[in-house]
Write an enzyme that holds these catalytic residues in place. Structure first.
Site, mmCIF file in Angstrom:
data_model
loop_
_atom_site.group_PDB
_atom_site.id
_atom_site.type_symbol
_atom_site.label_atom_id
_atom_site.label_comp_id
_atom_site.label_asym_id
_atom_site.label_seq_id
_atom_site.Cartn_x
_atom_site.Cartn_y
_atom_site.Cartn_z
ATOM 1 N N GLU A 1 -1.457 -13.692 0.101
ATOM 2 C CA GLU A 1 -1.545 -12.361 0.695
ATOM 3 C C GLU A 1 -2.667 -11.588 0.021
ATOM 4 O OE1 GLU A 1 2.191 -10.341 0.964
ATOM 5 O OE2 GLU A 1 3.188 -12.017 1.940
ATOM 6 N N HIS B 1 2.143 0.714 4.065
ATOM 7 C CA HIS B 1 1.798 -0.610 4.574
ATOM 8 C C HIS B 1 0.848 -0.435 5.757
ATOM 9 C CE1 HIS B 1 2.058 -4.682 6.112
ATOM 10 N NE2 HIS B 1 2.686 -5.026 5.006
ATOM 11 N N ARG C 1 -3.717 -2.808 -0.151
ATOM 12 C CA ARG C 1 -3.068 -2.114 0.959
ATOM 13 C C ARG C 1 -3.517 -0.663 1.131
ATOM 14 N NH1 ARG C 1 3.181 -4.298 0.366
ATOM 15 N NH2 ARG C 1 2.814 -6.343 1.308
ATOM 16 N N HIS D 1 5.881 2.571 2.933
ATOM 17 C CA HIS D 1 6.441 1.238 2.723
ATOM 18 C C HIS D 1 7.120 1.052 1.378
ATOM 19 C CE1 HIS D 1 6.913 -3.023 3.271
ATOM 20 N NE2 HIS D 1 6.115 -3.328 2.264
ATOM 21 N N ARG E 1 1.067 -1.349 -5.694
ATOM 22 C CA ARG E 1 1.783 -2.618 -5.842
ATOM 23 C C ARG E 1 1.017 -3.770 -5.214
ATOM 24 N NH1 ARG E 1 5.518 -5.589 -2.568
ATOM 25 N NH2 ARG E 1 5.269 -4.032 -0.925
#
Length: 523
Positions: free
Chosen positions: A119, A247, A294, A354, A389
């Site tokens: 990812e 997100h 993100r 998110h 994160r």
């Protein structure tokens, strides 16, 4: 169902991966544990809805490489000790608890080995997954294992009202001069509206995130910041509250809300396109493009939407290196019900609230500044995430520190004198309870969500944040007055917690003038 006993060694508030792993490790070491959840279904949690995966250790991976990836994503604001612990020990916990004990059905290669995906912002493939329902597989399997462990009792439809402490709740005036310590919690039995005290030597907050404070979110409805608010009310410190991760890709469709389109789709080659069909991420992050962190992807989408005057962008899954129907069956099925064939049609997406990178300040054992009170999972902040994160680290962090906290509790008993527990009164109900009006409650919550989205959202300014504080302070005062006079319900408690937590986030965002990680100021 009211517990048959009034005292447990450990009270865990929340049944996601953080709460369950803490309960399991404590009970495996001989402690009695009560796990409560405000949901009727114990599986319902942020964990259950996680799609992408959980970090383990890839073939070409190392603790040093994972450490660097976590810190880079967190803008190097991370607690290095916490990152080091997870990078070194986390993958071992995944093997021991999820692969071996809970037997989570992670995807395998044709040779039977664990399969890995990648990812955004990860250097290598190191993420275990169960198709695109990893959270569901973990939650279901871990809960089943927890139910097999002797010493754990579960109580659904049960919501914590507030933490019990000696200084705040004891009728013995001498207790106000003694060190503050947690003794349990007042609990609401949701179906009957009855409130009662449940006592414990250790109280663990594992209530999840804050996404439902925002108009657009990937989180379930129960993510209303309950643990944050309860901790603040007894004097805990909440840190890094301005770092709220949005997100980039939530499905944009009027008939399906809160449905996350996993980042793993972009990890397999999907591309973001604006309404003109242009792949735009290379203009914002030339090196990582669609796999940029993100916060950068979310802001890029936000700006593209502003340029086009549109309410969404597209995610093109036809560019995937794998068959999206086979690799992402849940996403394929949901989109198909809406008339979108992800093998040939672009998916309309928008950013949404998110993950909460801040939380209740704890050490690596989950301890808060209050004796006997702990926090694990998303409502806790040990600093591992820093300012942002890294993808698929949240489940690993919750598992790792949940296990560590449970083990700590089993080796650090906190005896409680029966005399002290007898000095805690039963819940006092208002003499004339004001009737519950669901329209008023839901409208107030919608006002908070709209306010937080517009003023404390992806891009913030001083004027917006000042307006947010003004409006939230007014609402907090009004809601608190109503709470003191009304029949206590789940909806009222969530509203009370939401406005309290919203204030904490807005204050932190106003104090921090530096744009870093997922906190972005445009003044």
């Amino acid at each position: 169902m009211k517990p048959h006993q009034s005292f447990y060694d450990v009270l865990v508030i929340g049944s996601g991966i953080g709460g369950l792993s803490c309960a399991i490790s404590a009970a495996e070491n001989g402690l009695s544990v009560a796990v409560i959840s405000k949901e009727a279904d114990l599986e319902e949690s942020n964990t259950f809805h996680a799609q992408g995966g959980i970090v383990e250790r890839g073939v070409e991976d190392s603790p040093k490489l994972l450490y660097e990836d976590i810190c880079r994503a967190g803008a190097y604001l991370n607690n290095r000790e916490a990152v080091r612990f997870v990078a070194e020990k986390g993958p071992l916990f995944v093997r021991e608890y999820l692969v071996d004990k809970a037997t989570v059905p992670f995807n395998r290669t044709p040779l039977g080995e664990l399969a890995y995906t990648r990812e955004a912002a990860h250097s290598v493939r190191r993420i275990l997954y169960a198709q695109d329902s990893t959270g569901k597989s973990i939650e279901t399997s871990l809960l089943a294992y927890a139910k097999s462990v002797s010493g754990i009792e579960f109580f659904p439809c049960t919501m914590a009202v507030d933490i019990l402490t000696n200084c705040h709740n004891s009728t013995d005036p001498q207790e106000r001069y003694r060190p503050l310590r947690a003794l349990g919690a007042y609990l609401l039995d949701i179906p009957t509206y009855q409130i009662y005290p449940l006592f414990a030597s250790h109280v663990v907050l594992a209530t999840g995130g804050v996404g439902n404070l925002f108009l657009h979110t990937s989180n379930p409805k129960g993510a209303t910041g309950d643990g944050i608010a309860m901790a603040l009310r007894v004097g805990c410190e909440v840190i890094n509250a301005e770092y709220l991760q949005f997100h980039p890709t939530i499905l944009f469709h009027r008939d399906k809300q809160r449905f996350l389109i996993t980042e793993a789709l972009r990890g397999e080659g999907a591309r973001l396109l604006n309404r003109r069909g242009e792949a735009f991420m290379e203009r914002y992050h030339p090196s990582m493009k669609d796999l940029a962190p993100r916060d950068e992807v979310s802001r890029a989408i936000f700006r593209e939407m502003a340029i086009d005057g549109s309410g969404y962008v597209f995610l093109d899954a036809t560019a995937c290196h794998v068959d999206p129907k086979e690799r992402f069956p849940m996403i394929f099925e949901v989109c198909a019900t809406l008339g979108i064939d992800i093998r040939k049609d672009p998916i309309p997406v928008v950013p949404a609230a998110h993950y909460f990178c801040g939380g209740i300040k704890v050490d690596l054992d989950g301890r808060t500044a209050i004796k006997g009170l702990y926090a694990v999972g998303e409502n806790a902040c040990n600093g591992i995430h820093g300012a942002n994160r890294l993808a698929s680290i949240s489940l690993l962090e919750s598992l790792s520190f949940g296990i560590r906290c449970g083990r700590y509790l089993s080796t650090h008993p906190l005896p409680v004198k029966a005399r002290l527990l007898r000095s805690i009164p039963e819940w006092v109900y208002p003499k004339e309870e004001e009737e519950f009006d669901p329209i008023l409650i839901s409208n107030d919550l919608l006002s908070i969500q709209t306010l937080m989205w517009n003023y404390v959202g992806i891009i913030r300014t001083k004027k917006r944040l000042l307006r947010a504080l003004s409006d939230l302070n007014y609402m907090n005062h009004r809601i608190e007055q109503f709470y003191k006079e009304a029949r206590v319900t789940r909806e009222l408690l969530e509203l009370r917690n939401a406005v309290f937590t919203g204030l904490a986030i807005a204050r932190a965002a106003l104090r921090n003038n530096e744009s870093i990680g997922c906190h972005y100021r445009e003044d």
